[in-house]
Write an enzyme that holds these catalytic residues in place. Sequence first.
Site, PDB file in Angstrom:
ATOM      1  N   THR A 287       0.825  -1.215   0.000  1.00 17.66           N
ATOM      2  CA  THR A 287       0.000   0.000   0.000  1.00 17.66           C
ATOM      3  C   THR A 287       0.852   1.255   0.000  1.00 17.66           C
ATOM      4  O   THR A 287       0.602   2.214  -0.718  1.00 17.66           O
ATOM      5  CB  THR A 287      -0.939  -0.010   1.233  1.00 17.66           C
ATOM      6  OG1 THR A 287      -1.897  -1.050   1.042  1.00 17.66           O
ATOM      7  CG2 THR A 287      -1.676   1.315   1.400  1.00 17.66           C
TER       8      THR A 287
ATOM      9  N   ALA B 180       1.881   2.734  -3.369  1.00 19.59           N
ATOM     10  CA  ALA B 180       0.892   3.197  -4.357  1.00 19.59           C
ATOM     11  C   ALA B 180       1.074   4.701  -4.578  1.00 19.59           C
ATOM     12  O   ALA B 180       1.111   5.474  -3.628  1.00 19.59           O
ATOM     13  CB  ALA B 180      -0.513   2.902  -3.848  1.00 19.59           C
TER      14      ALA B 180
ATOM     15  N   HIS C 276       2.779  -3.106 -15.367  1.00 18.96           N
ATOM     16  CA  HIS C 276       2.611  -1.649 -15.445  1.00 18.96           C
ATOM     17  C   HIS C 276       3.438  -1.142 -16.622  1.00 18.96           C
ATOM     18  O   HIS C 276       4.615  -1.482 -16.741  1.00 18.96           O
ATOM     19  CB  HIS C 276       3.067  -0.981 -14.141  1.00 18.96           C
ATOM     20  CG  HIS C 276       2.578   0.416 -14.002  1.00 18.96           C
ATOM     21  ND1 HIS C 276       3.050   1.452 -14.790  1.00 18.96           N
ATOM     22  CD2 HIS C 276       1.643   0.970 -13.190  1.00 18.96           C
ATOM     23  CE1 HIS C 276       2.423   2.574 -14.450  1.00 18.96           C
ATOM     24  NE2 HIS C 276       1.558   2.300 -13.491  1.00 18.96           N
TER      25      HIS C 276
ATOM     26  N   ARG D 142      -4.464  -0.170 -19.150  1.00 16.76           N
ATOM     27  CA  ARG D 142      -3.051  -0.481 -18.931  1.00 16.76           C
ATOM     28  C   ARG D 142      -2.510  -1.606 -19.820  1.00 16.76           C
ATOM     29  O   ARG D 142      -1.374  -1.553 -20.287  1.00 16.76           O
ATOM     30  CB  ARG D 142      -2.934  -0.888 -17.467  1.00 16.76           C
ATOM     31  CG  ARG D 142      -1.618  -0.713 -16.890  1.00 16.76           C
ATOM     32  CD  ARG D 142      -1.724  -0.832 -15.403  1.00 16.76           C
ATOM     33  NE  ARG D 142      -1.985   0.443 -14.780  1.00 16.76           N
ATOM     34  CZ  ARG D 142      -2.083   0.616 -13.463  1.00 16.76           C
ATOM     35  NH1 ARG D 142      -1.975  -0.413 -12.660  1.00 16.76           N
ATOM     36  NH2 ARG D 142      -2.291   1.803 -12.955  1.00 16.76           N
TER      37      ARG D 142
ATOM     38  N   HIS E 108       3.317  -5.874 -11.976  1.00 13.30           N
ATOM     39  CA  HIS E 108       2.780  -4.846 -11.084  1.00 13.30           C
ATOM     40  C   HIS E 108       1.670  -5.357 -10.176  1.00 13.30           C
ATOM     41  O   HIS E 108       1.658  -5.066  -8.987  1.00 13.30           O
ATOM     42  CB  HIS E 108       2.259  -3.700 -11.949  1.00 13.30           C
ATOM     43  CG  HIS E 108       1.718  -2.532 -11.176  1.00 13.30           C
ATOM     44  ND1 HIS E 108       2.477  -1.839 -10.266  1.00 13.30           N
ATOM     45  CD2 HIS E 108       0.501  -1.928 -11.190  1.00 13.30           C
ATOM     46  CE1 HIS E 108       1.749  -0.858  -9.743  1.00 13.30           C
ATOM     47  NE2 HIS E 108       0.545  -0.899 -10.270  1.00 13.30           N
TER      48      HIS E 108
ATOM     49  N   GLU F 236      -5.143  -7.425  -2.736  1.00 11.78           N
ATOM     50  CA  GLU F 236      -4.532  -8.042  -3.923  1.00 11.78           C
ATOM     51  C   GLU F 236      -4.507  -9.566  -3.852  1.00 11.78           C
ATOM     52  O   GLU F 236      -4.571 -10.248  -4.878  1.00 11.78           O
ATOM     53  CB  GLU F 236      -3.115  -7.496  -4.122  1.00 11.78           C
ATOM     54  CG  GLU F 236      -2.487  -7.964  -5.432  1.00 11.78           C
ATOM     55  CD  GLU F 236      -1.192  -7.272  -5.790  1.00 11.78           C
ATOM     56  OE1 GLU F 236      -0.789  -6.321  -5.085  1.00 11.78           O
ATOM     57  OE2 GLU F 236      -0.577  -7.681  -6.790  1.00 11.78           O
TER      58      GLU F 236
ATOM     59  N   ARG G 270      -7.010  -5.159 -14.165  1.00 14.87           N
ATOM     60  CA  ARG G 270      -7.510  -4.174 -13.193  1.00 14.87           C
ATOM     61  C   ARG G 270      -7.473  -2.755 -13.763  1.00 14.87           C
ATOM     62  O   ARG G 270      -6.485  -2.338 -14.374  1.00 14.87           O
ATOM     63  CB  ARG G 270      -6.642  -4.224 -11.945  1.00 14.87           C
ATOM     64  CG  ARG G 270      -6.994  -3.208 -10.899  1.00 14.87           C
ATOM     65  CD  ARG G 270      -6.113  -3.397  -9.697  1.00 14.87           C
ATOM     66  NE  ARG G 270      -4.727  -3.145 -10.021  1.00 14.87           N
ATOM     67  CZ  ARG G 270      -4.132  -1.967  -9.865  1.00 14.87           C
ATOM     68  NH1 ARG G 270      -4.806  -0.940  -9.384  1.00 14.87           N
ATOM     69  NH2 ARG G 270      -2.867  -1.813 -10.167  1.00 14.87           N
TER      70      ARG G 270
HETATM   71  C1  SIN Z   1       0.040   4.203 -10.812  1.00 14.19           C
HETATM   72  O1  SIN Z   1       0.135   5.177 -10.053  1.00 14.19           O
HETATM   73  O2  SIN Z   1       0.269   4.230 -12.006  1.00 14.19           O
HETATM   74  C2  SIN Z   1      -0.349   2.905 -10.210  1.00 14.19           C
HETATM   75  C3  SIN Z   1      -1.752   2.958  -9.826  1.00 14.19           C
HETATM   76  C4  SIN Z   1      -2.322   1.587  -9.777  1.00 14.19           C
HETATM   77  O3  SIN Z   1      -1.609   0.602  -9.958  1.00 14.19           O
HETATM   78  O4  SIN Z   1      -3.532   1.493  -9.597  1.00 14.19           O
END
Ligand code: SIN
Length: 572
Positions: free
Chosen positions: A55, A58, A247, A296, A357, A381, A392
């Site tokens: 967390t 983030a 990511h 994404r 990610h 998660e 997601r």
């Molecule tokens: C990000 O800030 O790009 C990550 C946000 C996420 O994984 O939800």
Amino acid sequence: MTGIRLHAPNPGWAVDADVVVIGSGVAGLTVALRCAAAGAKVTVVTKARLDDGSTRWAQGGIAAALGEGDTPEQHLDDTLVAGAGLCSDDAVRALVTEGPDAVRRLIATGAEFDTDADSGKILLTREGGHHRRRIAHAGGDATGAEISRALVEAVREAGIETIEHALVLDLLKDAEGRAAGVTLHVMGEGRRDGVGAVRAGAVVLATGGMGQVFSATTNPAVSTGDGVALALRAGAEVSDLEFVQFHPTVLWLGPDAEGQQPLVSEAVRGEGAYLVDADGHRFMAGAHELAELAPRDIVAKGIMRRMQEKGAEHMYLDARHFGAEMWAHRFPTILAACRAHGIDPVTEPIPVAPAAHYASGGVRTDLRGRTSIAGLYACGEVACTGVHGANRLASNSLLEGLVFAERIAADITAPLPEPAPVHAEARTGAGTPMAGQPPADLIAPELRVTIQRIMTEGAGVLRSRKSLEQAAAELDRIALEADGKAGPGTECWETTNLLLVAQVLVAAALRREETRGCHWREDFPDRDDAAWRRHLLVTLHQDHTFAVSRTDSAAFPPVNPLRPQGVRREHP
Ligand code: SIN
């Protein structure tokens, strides 16, 4: 007694609680606070310190329909599109409708979000797949750190018992197969040491992700899939493990970079940064109506394709036009991380490439967070609630942790129809509560990097039957060659967990012969709704083989109708 257990000494100490929560991110601490507020005796077990989970890393924020003109319905639409046909409508509806109030309760708990200096309203940004500004953030790009700070403080103020530096090992069950607590190993610090047990009628897994199964990930070192591995060994169902989200924009630190890599938040693109190749060509423009802010998986694929076409190891994210002041004010964490690695985003484009990610799948739960084992819950998660489907939507994960934590706490602390006695076996001493369960051979810690290499080469962003079969064979060989010489210890247990989740992930990825969401099969490039708009459920057999079964439709079958036993129902 069904299940497999890690090879470990018998518990030498034990404590009792009504609820044991494993993990201290947004999900775990919210369950703990809500259960404690309802009068339950809660113990939180966490692998490092209370604020050391995912967390805190983030950046971008937490998505909720808080802005003018935005509605839960629009948030629902964006979530379903990103999830590529595999979201559970009911789970997403719970998320988006309960989300805004859950965020307000988080603020009431003490989390401070960035607000407009004049109006005092929460500032909202955009991220991939969102058609509106709906991402609340804190400290510019330090949202998770602020949420973690507020929740940790609240847990301390509430006097909730915490056991830090403790790796959870296995689930304890009573004679009827209900969850009855966990075994754990406390690493050297704190009041207790060695292997012990927390006995409780409700067990909540909130252990986070499994990003460390790959060589390069945005996840911290603690994300070794411990919760999924524990659930599998205990006989619980896991689902959608093949959907690992990569990511798109992770700071590229060279071809051999390993472990946790610095994230460059999607919010940077949300504020107007764009992706270019080495020639300065903006390759996402025209590839999708939302260009760099497409969901994404689409951006990650766009980057990978361009890297292949150009024979390049990375692409670039260009945000020089933000200027020094905006960079310092809005993205201080990312600016510092880039500069620490010799890149100045104010004057040069940032080299980026996709990295592992987020696990969109996990331990399968229903809308109350119940798993297929009575009394065992999963949240955050580690869970597969059906919210994320095949991919997601950005910044939905902190929200999922909040909303489903509250649902779990409500289920655990709701009055039972009639008093249910605690089972003797769950409450007896810390002797050998798992007698009869065969121990799994431990995997030597030196093999951790080998497992990560196998997974990165065979089950990374781009997969094929050939790459997956090779990965499966190499992982199986590691399992077969385990000769019992690796002795119990934190690194061995973690590596054993990594191998198990890697094997299951590869088995599911091999089985899913299509491309959907973040599962990209080179040999099956199209989405196949007729055959594959379904989930894969995996359970582990006593002989260490997996059963991989396909659901009949995109809906999950029901999980376990039974509530936990022995949870206190009234204020003490
Ligand atoms: C990000 O800030 O790009 C990550 C946000 C996420 O994984 O939800």
